[in-house]
Design an enzyme around this catalytic site. Structure first.
Site, short mmCIF file in Angstrom:
data_model
loop_
_atom_site.label_atom_id
_atom_site.label_comp_id
_atom_site.label_asym_id
_atom_site.label_seq_id
_atom_site.Cartn_x
_atom_site.Cartn_y
_atom_site.Cartn_z
N CYS A 74 -19.40 29.56 37.12
CA CYS A 74 -18.07 29.85 36.55
C CYS A 74 -17.60 31.24 36.95
O CYS A 74 -16.41 31.48 37.12
CB CYS A 74 -18.10 29.71 35.04
SG CYS A 74 -19.31 30.78 34.21
N GLN A 98 -14.38 23.62 37.50
CA GLN A 98 -15.83 23.73 37.66
C GLN A 98 -16.50 22.36 37.62
O GLN A 98 -16.10 21.47 36.87
CB GLN A 98 -16.42 24.62 36.56
CG GLN A 98 -17.88 24.94 36.74
CD GLN A 98 -18.39 25.89 35.67
OE1 GLN A 98 -17.61 26.42 34.88
NE2 GLN A 98 -19.69 26.12 35.63
N ASN A 114 -10.04 29.10 31.42
CA ASN A 114 -11.41 28.59 31.55
C ASN A 114 -11.51 27.83 32.87
O ASN A 114 -10.75 26.88 33.09
CB ASN A 114 -11.71 27.66 30.38
CG ASN A 114 -13.13 27.15 30.37
OD1 ASN A 114 -13.84 27.23 31.36
ND2 ASN A 114 -13.56 26.60 29.23
N TRP A 125 -13.36 25.60 33.74
CA TRP A 125 -13.61 24.17 33.55
C TRP A 125 -12.33 23.36 33.67
O TRP A 125 -12.36 22.17 33.94
CB TRP A 125 -14.22 23.91 32.17
CG TRP A 125 -15.63 24.36 32.02
CD1 TRP A 125 -16.43 24.93 32.98
CD2 TRP A 125 -16.43 24.27 30.84
NE1 TRP A 125 -17.68 25.21 32.47
CE2 TRP A 125 -17.71 24.82 31.16
CE3 TRP A 125 -16.21 23.80 29.55
CZ2 TRP A 125 -18.74 24.88 30.23
CZ3 TRP A 125 -17.24 23.87 28.62
CH2 TRP A 125 -18.49 24.41 28.95
N HIS A 179 -20.26 32.58 29.58
CA HIS A 179 -19.29 31.95 30.48
C HIS A 179 -18.32 33.02 30.98
O HIS A 179 -18.18 34.09 30.37
CB HIS A 179 -18.55 30.87 29.69
CG HIS A 179 -17.77 29.89 30.52
ND1 HIS A 179 -18.30 29.24 31.61
CD2 HIS A 179 -16.49 29.45 30.39
CE1 HIS A 179 -17.37 28.43 32.12
NE2 HIS A 179 -16.27 28.53 31.40
#
Length: 507
Positions: A105, A99, A284, A286, A260
């Site tokens: 997300c 991300q 995740n 990210w 998230h």
């Protein structure tokens, strides 16, 4: 995979008519092959006039012209960002999705899920694209939209700051398929800003044409682990979400990020101190900030697990992906989302050919936007008749009243495009009424019918989601389906799908 989401798509014709994945609708009437050939012939790189590398494609508020986020932004082609750009390097994997500065997300974790099923992935991301062969600065992607597939074209000018991609990026610096896919989805929804905030299931459905199934942690069935595990083994797409009362994404002491969305990528049982423990692998988008509790990468529990199992499951790196116990998943995440690529119950050995009937409609203020049944105008909502003609083969239910398995899916159209202007999705739902045989079939039901008859089934509450789905077991017969918004006078277009194991007709 024999029964991927294609089994959910409407049978257009034996020749695969317009709207199938192999012959999608040309979004905004742009023809990929024609435009690429024109650019190659002229020796120019494609610039998309319908989604230009200019401010309107970014957004109007958070990514508006006065936003700090867009200051210093420069649109660059991949060759200007990294030498030797590649579309896909060594296969498309979940590691290719990290991300950036955009709060999408939910979309990115859906891309990560998509990479776990190559059949689905390459229906969305055509493989015959390259920065080497016949490169003309033009790429295309396919999305399912309300009953048909559309082919979305983009140029490869991407938003950058200080020479780096602003939004999604790959762990391989010169790989660009995920950034271009994000741009195509932004175009489909009107702007990059329109992708801010959402639920993974929305993108999962757009990637497959499948049906979403949501499990809330507070109401989780006892066999949720088995449901997740079998869904992943069937290569269904699975995500989960966190939430908090505060605004924005908040990193907790456990490294779980609130507000998230995550991808679920594995579900295993391991032996620990003589007991079987159910663990889930969570990613995740990210690409960092992993859960740091029990069964995380460096957790002491792994020291007491069989070395072979540990070597197979416990990858120690800060890649955003780690294991956690099911109990912690239910504590930390408030919902699990599964995009079913077939409608047969997860784990079932059956492989039905489900029948599908589709309706398009609209709620119009002062006419057909009647609101839920608590409103006096409820009876003015759109009405759709179906006839369940044949019972299921296994005759589930009362022998005197043979029953049909029915899945009803209601979607509101185009609301995401309006998010940057402050408009949100509506709470939506539907009611199902049995229609007596003596009732004239072609006449819409009036107020008296709804005052004198109770619904036989309905959706589960009103949720502010793009779409809602439920599964029912109904006796053979004639039914009326009434889709509604929660409040009257709320205007939107909608798409209604009804799936049955046996014959259904719109009568």
């Amino acid at each position: 995979m024999a029964s991927i989401a294609a089994t959910l798509a409407k049978d257009k014709s034996a020749a695969l008519g317009v709207g199938s994945n192999k012959n999608p609708v040309k979004y905004l009437n742009q023809d990929y092959e024609e435009l690429r050939a024109r650019c190659l012939a002229s020796g120019t790189l494609f610039e998309d006039p319908t989604f230009p590398a200019r401010q309107p494609s970014l957004g109007v508020n958070d990514l508006g012209p006065k936003s700090d986020q867009v200051q210093g932004l420069v649109w660059k082609r991949p060759a200007e960002i990294k030498p030797n750009p590649q579309f896909i390097t060594d296969g498309a994997t979940r590691g290719d999705v990290r991300q950036g500065a955009l709060g999408d997300c939910w979309f990115l974790c859906s891309i990560a899920s998509l990479t776990l099923n190559e059949d689905c992935l390459y229906r969305v991301v055509p493989k015959d694209q390259s920065f080497d062969t016949n490169y003309a600065g033009i790429f295309h992607f396919k999305f399912w939209q309300y009953g048909e597939w559309v082919d979305v074209i983009v140029d490869d000018r991407l938003p950058t700051k200080k020479g780096k991609l602003m939004f999604v990026k790959s762990t391989t610096a010169n790989e660009f398929w995920s950034a271009l896919l994000e741009k195509a989805y932004a175009k489909l929804n009107g702007s990059y800003e329109a992708l801010k905030g959402g639920y993974p299931i929305e993108a999962l459905v757009d990637f497959t044409g499948g049906i979403g199934e949501v499990y809330e942690s507070e109401k989780a069935p006892k066999n949720l682990f088995q449901i997740i595990q079998k869904a992943l083994k069937a290569r269904f797409l699975v995500g989960c979400c966190t939430r908090s009362e505060g605004a924005g994404e908040i990193v907790m002491n456990t490294n779980v990020v609130k507000n998230h969305a995550y991808t679920l990528t594995g579900a295993e049982e391991v032996t620990y101190r003589g007991n079987r423990v159910q663990i889930i692998r969570v990613r995740n988008p990210w690409g960092h900030k992993e859960w740091n509790g029990a069964w995380s990468d460096s957790a002491p529990e792994w020291k007491e697990v069989d070395p072979k199992v540990r070597a197979e499951l416990n990858f120690k790196c800060d890649d955003g992906e780690t294991w956690m116990p099911l109990s912690s998943l239910l504590d930390e995440f408030y919902r699990v989302e599964i995009c079913n690529l077939t409608l047969d119950p997860v784990g079932s050995n059956e492989n039905h050919r489900w029948c599908l009937i589709e309706f398009n409609g609209s709620w119009t203020a002062g006419s057909t936007a009647g609101g839920c049944k608590d409103n006096a105008t409820f009876w003015t909502n759109p009405q759709f008749r179906i006839t369940l003609e044949d019972a299921d083969g296994d005759q589930i239910g009362n022998a005197d009243a043979p029953c049909c398995s029915v899945v009803v899916n209601l979607m509101q159209k185009g609301r995401r495009r309006k998010l940057p202007q402050g408009e949100r999705s509506f709470g939506i739902g539907y009611y199902i009424y049995e229609v007596p045989n003596e009732t004239v079939s072609e006449v819409p039901m009036g107020k008296d019918f709804f005052q004198n008859n109770q619904e036989v089934a309905s959706s589960d509450d009103y949720k502010v989601f793009r779409d809602v789905s439920d599964r029912f077991l109904l006796p053979v017969g004639r039914y009326l389906i009434v889709p509604t918004t929660l409040k009257p006078q709320e205007e939107a277009n909608f798409f209604l799908r009804i799936f049955t194991e046996r014959n259904v007709s719109a009568l």
